[in-house]
Design a protein around this motif. Structure first.
Motif, PDB file in Angstrom:
ATOM      1  N   LYS A 113       1.024  -1.309  -0.065  1.00  0.00           N
ATOM      2  CA  LYS A 113      -0.124  -0.117  -0.072  1.00  0.00           C
ATOM      3  C   LYS A 113       0.829   1.383  -0.094  1.00  0.00           C
ATOM      4  CE  LYS A 113      -4.354   1.577   2.180  1.00  0.00           C
ATOM      5  NZ  LYS A 113      -5.106   1.748   0.959  1.00  0.00           N
ATOM      6  N   MET A 114       1.707   1.400   0.869  1.00  0.00           N
ATOM      7  CA  MET A 114       2.777   2.390   0.755  1.00  0.00           C
ATOM      8  C   MET A 114       3.539   2.632  -0.282  1.00  0.00           C
ATOM      9  SD  MET A 114       2.047   4.070   3.615  1.00  0.00           S
ATOM     10  CE  MET A 114       3.333   5.106   4.004  1.00  0.00           C
ATOM     11  N   GLU A 115       3.937   1.616  -0.885  1.00  0.00           N
ATOM     12  CA  GLU A 115       4.759   1.475  -2.160  1.00  0.00           C
ATOM     13  C   GLU A 115       4.118   2.569  -3.171  1.00  0.00           C
ATOM     14  OE1 GLU A 115       7.844  -1.508  -4.450  1.00  0.00           O
ATOM     15  OE2 GLU A 115       5.827  -2.190  -3.336  1.00  0.00           O
ATOM     16  N   MET A 116       2.744   2.247  -3.269  1.00  0.00           N
ATOM     17  CA  MET A 116       2.105   3.041  -4.323  1.00  0.00           C
ATOM     18  C   MET A 116       1.796   4.483  -3.890  1.00  0.00           C
ATOM     19  SD  MET A 116      -0.985  -0.023  -5.551  1.00  0.00           S
ATOM     20  CE  MET A 116      -1.901   0.030  -4.074  1.00  0.00           C
ATOM     21  N   GLU A 117       1.509   4.539  -2.881  1.00  0.00           N
ATOM     22  CA  GLU A 117       1.330   5.996  -2.195  1.00  0.00           C
ATOM     23  C   GLU A 117       2.613   6.796  -2.250  1.00  0.00           C
ATOM     24  OE1 GLU A 117      -0.924   5.972   1.399  1.00  0.00           O
ATOM     25  OE2 GLU A 117      -2.433   4.557   0.641  1.00  0.00           O
ATOM     26  N   THR A 118       3.626   6.226  -2.123  1.00  0.00           N
ATOM     27  CA  THR A 118       4.885   7.322  -1.654  1.00  0.00           C
ATOM     28  C   THR A 118       6.065   7.195  -2.541  1.00  0.00           C
ATOM     29  OG1 THR A 118       5.852   5.301  -0.564  1.00  0.00           O
ATOM     30  CG2 THR A 118       4.526   6.732   0.760  1.00  0.00           C
ATOM     31  N   ASN A 119       6.048   6.137  -3.422  1.00  0.00           N
ATOM     32  CA  ASN A 119       7.086   5.726  -4.375  1.00  0.00           C
ATOM     33  C   ASN A 119       8.502   5.601  -3.794  1.00  0.00           C
ATOM     34  OD1 ASN A 119       5.936   6.232  -6.990  1.00  0.00           O
ATOM     35  ND2 ASN A 119       6.061   8.500  -6.896  1.00  0.00           N
ATOM     36  N   LEU A 120       8.253   4.952  -2.616  1.00  0.00           N
ATOM     37  CA  LEU A 120       9.676   4.315  -1.918  1.00  0.00           C
ATOM     38  C   LEU A 120       9.646   3.008  -2.200  1.00  0.00           C
ATOM     39  CD1 LEU A 120       8.819   6.179   1.785  1.00  0.00           C
ATOM     40  CD2 LEU A 120      10.724   6.752  -0.149  1.00  0.00           C
ATOM     41  N   SER A 121      10.783   2.448  -2.393  1.00  0.00           N
ATOM     42  CA  SER A 121      10.899   0.909  -2.658  1.00  0.00           C
ATOM     43  C   SER A 121      10.501  -0.022  -1.568  1.00  0.00           C
ATOM     44  CB  SER A 121      12.485   0.887  -2.939  1.00  0.00           C
ATOM     45  OG  SER A 121      13.168   0.954  -1.817  1.00  0.00           O
ATOM     46  N   SER A 122      10.249  -1.020  -1.750  1.00  0.00           N
ATOM     47  CA  SER A 122       9.605  -2.127  -0.827  1.00  0.00           C
ATOM     48  C   SER A 122      10.776  -2.288   0.166  1.00  0.00           C
ATOM     49  CB  SER A 122       9.336  -3.350  -1.635  1.00  0.00           C
ATOM     50  OG  SER A 122      10.103  -3.887  -2.093  1.00  0.00           O
ATOM     51  N   ASP A 123      12.030  -2.295  -0.474  1.00  0.00           N
ATOM     52  CA  ASP A 123      13.117  -2.680   0.940  1.00  0.00           C
ATOM     53  C   ASP A 123      13.353  -1.606   1.771  1.00  0.00           C
ATOM     54  OD1 ASP A 123      14.525  -1.611  -1.120  1.00  0.00           O
ATOM     55  OD2 ASP A 123      16.249  -2.645  -1.209  1.00  0.00           O
ATOM     56  N   PHE A 124      13.205  -0.313   1.214  1.00  0.00           N
ATOM     57  CA  PHE A 124      13.329   0.747   1.984  1.00  0.00           C
ATOM     58  C   PHE A 124      12.022   0.878   3.100  1.00  0.00           C
ATOM     59  CE2 PHE A 124      13.131   5.546   3.102  1.00  0.00           C
ATOM     60  CZ  PHE A 124      14.342   5.449   3.470  1.00  0.00           C
ATOM     61  N   LEU A 125      11.040   0.598   2.602  1.00  0.00           N
ATOM     62  CA  LEU A 125       9.633   0.711   3.507  1.00  0.00           C
ATOM     63  C   LEU A 125       9.900  -0.397   4.560  1.00  0.00           C
ATOM     64  CD1 LEU A 125       6.935   1.305   0.593  1.00  0.00           C
ATOM     65  CD2 LEU A 125       7.505   2.650   2.608  1.00  0.00           C
ATOM     66  N   GLU A 126      10.387  -1.656   4.021  1.00  0.00           N
ATOM     67  CA  GLU A 126      10.529  -2.856   4.998  1.00  0.00           C
ATOM     68  C   GLU A 126      11.481  -2.161   6.142  1.00  0.00           C
ATOM     69  OE1 GLU A 126      11.607  -5.993   2.752  1.00  0.00           O
ATOM     70  OE2 GLU A 126       9.615  -6.194   2.075  1.00  0.00           O
ATOM     71  N   PHE A 127      12.632  -1.745   5.698  1.00  0.00           N
ATOM     72  CA  PHE A 127      13.595  -1.151   6.755  1.00  0.00           C
ATOM     73  C   PHE A 127      12.852  -0.019   7.529  1.00  0.00           C
ATOM     74  CE2 PHE A 127      16.494   2.272   7.620  1.00  0.00           C
ATOM     75  CZ  PHE A 127      17.519   1.741   8.285  1.00  0.00           C
ATOM     76  N   LEU A 128      12.115   0.861   7.164  1.00  0.00           N
ATOM     77  CA  LEU A 128      11.342   1.752   7.888  1.00  0.00           C
ATOM     78  C   LEU A 128      10.422   1.273   9.178  1.00  0.00           C
ATOM     79  CD1 LEU A 128      10.449   4.627   5.425  1.00  0.00           C
ATOM     80  CD2 LEU A 128      12.196   4.809   7.187  1.00  0.00           C
ATOM     81  N   ILE A 129       9.792   0.300   8.592  1.00  0.00           N
ATOM     82  CA  ILE A 129       8.987  -0.496   9.484  1.00  0.00           C
ATOM     83  C   ILE A 129       9.594  -1.189  10.420  1.00  0.00           C
ATOM     84  CG2 ILE A 129       7.321  -2.282   9.777  1.00  0.00           C
ATOM     85  CD1 ILE A 129       6.341  -1.618   6.849  1.00  0.00           C
ATOM     86  N   GLU A 130      11.008  -1.890  10.264  1.00  0.00           N
ATOM     87  CA  GLU A 130      11.781  -2.519  11.380  1.00  0.00           C
ATOM     88  C   GLU A 130      12.493  -1.678  12.328  1.00  0.00           C
ATOM     89  OE1 GLU A 130      14.755  -4.851   9.349  1.00  0.00           O
ATOM     90  OE2 GLU A 130      13.446  -5.867   8.266  1.00  0.00           O
ATOM     91  N   GLN A 131      12.521  -0.498  11.765  1.00  0.00           N
ATOM     92  CA  GLN A 131      13.322   0.669  12.538  1.00  0.00           C
ATOM     93  C   GLN A 131      12.071   1.322  13.662  1.00  0.00           C
ATOM     94  OE1 GLN A 131      16.521   1.680  12.591  1.00  0.00           O
ATOM     95  NE2 GLN A 131      16.587  -0.111  11.379  1.00  0.00           N
ATOM     96  N   LYS A 132      10.972   1.419  13.384  1.00  0.00           N
ATOM     97  CA  LYS A 132       9.872   1.552  14.255  1.00  0.00           C
ATOM     98  C   LYS A 132       9.664   0.596  15.523  1.00  0.00           C
ATOM     99  CE  LYS A 132       6.584   4.039  13.366  1.00  0.00           C
ATOM    100  NZ  LYS A 132       6.640   5.274  14.256  1.00  0.00           N
ATOM    101  N   ILE A 133      10.076  -0.469  15.303  1.00  0.00           N
ATOM    102  CA  ILE A 133       9.764  -1.479  16.254  1.00  0.00           C
ATOM    103  C   ILE A 133      10.574  -1.524  17.427  1.00  0.00           C
ATOM    104  CG2 ILE A 133      10.039  -4.148  16.720  1.00  0.00           C
ATOM    105  CD1 ILE A 133       9.360  -4.817  13.800  1.00  0.00           C
TER     106      ILE A 133
END
Length: 133
Positions: A113-133
């Motif tokens: 969902k975020m990849e479509m909305e933000t133009n951020l790559s999937s691995d970068f989004l995964e990294f952001l999600i992991e950093q929030k944990i």
């Protein structure tokens, strides 16, 4: 989260030791990667355009893995280096990730969902999600 954008090898010497994410807008050599990791002991990730990441040597990838530095693929869309040497992930991106988590979406669903909305790559989004944990 601030991403330091480095446009050429000449800028490596100007990196601050507290950099956590560095985007390389040039094709780095193994020496460049070693120098960046040595200069930035708190480095969490190197962010490269996909064409540069694909040509990175296996030894460079192994070195980054051994140092605990994630190798992320993507571009910094719309960033103008002449006005700011940092690209920043909007607080809205984090808020949206939190909102989707609270709605019960899985990490994979959030990334899609975020990849479509933000133009951020999937691995970068995964990294952001992991950093929030």
């Amino acid at each position: 989260m601030k991403i330091r954008v480095v446009s050429s090898k000449n800028e490596i010497g100007n990196l601050d030791e507290n950099e956590e994410i560095v985007h390389l807008a040039f094709r780095p050599s193994n020496t460049d990667i070693f120098t960046i990791v040595s200069k930035c002991p708190h480095l969490k990730a190197l962010h490269l355009p996909s064409s540069y990441r694909k040509t990175l040597s296996e030894s460079a990838k192994m070195f980054l893995d051994m140092q605990g530095v994630d190798l992320l693929e993507g571009d910094v869309w719309g960033h103008r280096k002449d006005t700011n040497e940092y690209s920043e992930v909007s607080r809205n991106v984090y808020n949206k990730i939190d909102d989707l988590k609270n709605k019960g979406l899985s990490e994979g669903e959030i990334v899609k969902k975020m990849e479509m909305e933000t133009n951020l790559s999937s691995d970068f989004l995964e990294f952001l999600i992991e950093q929030k944990i």
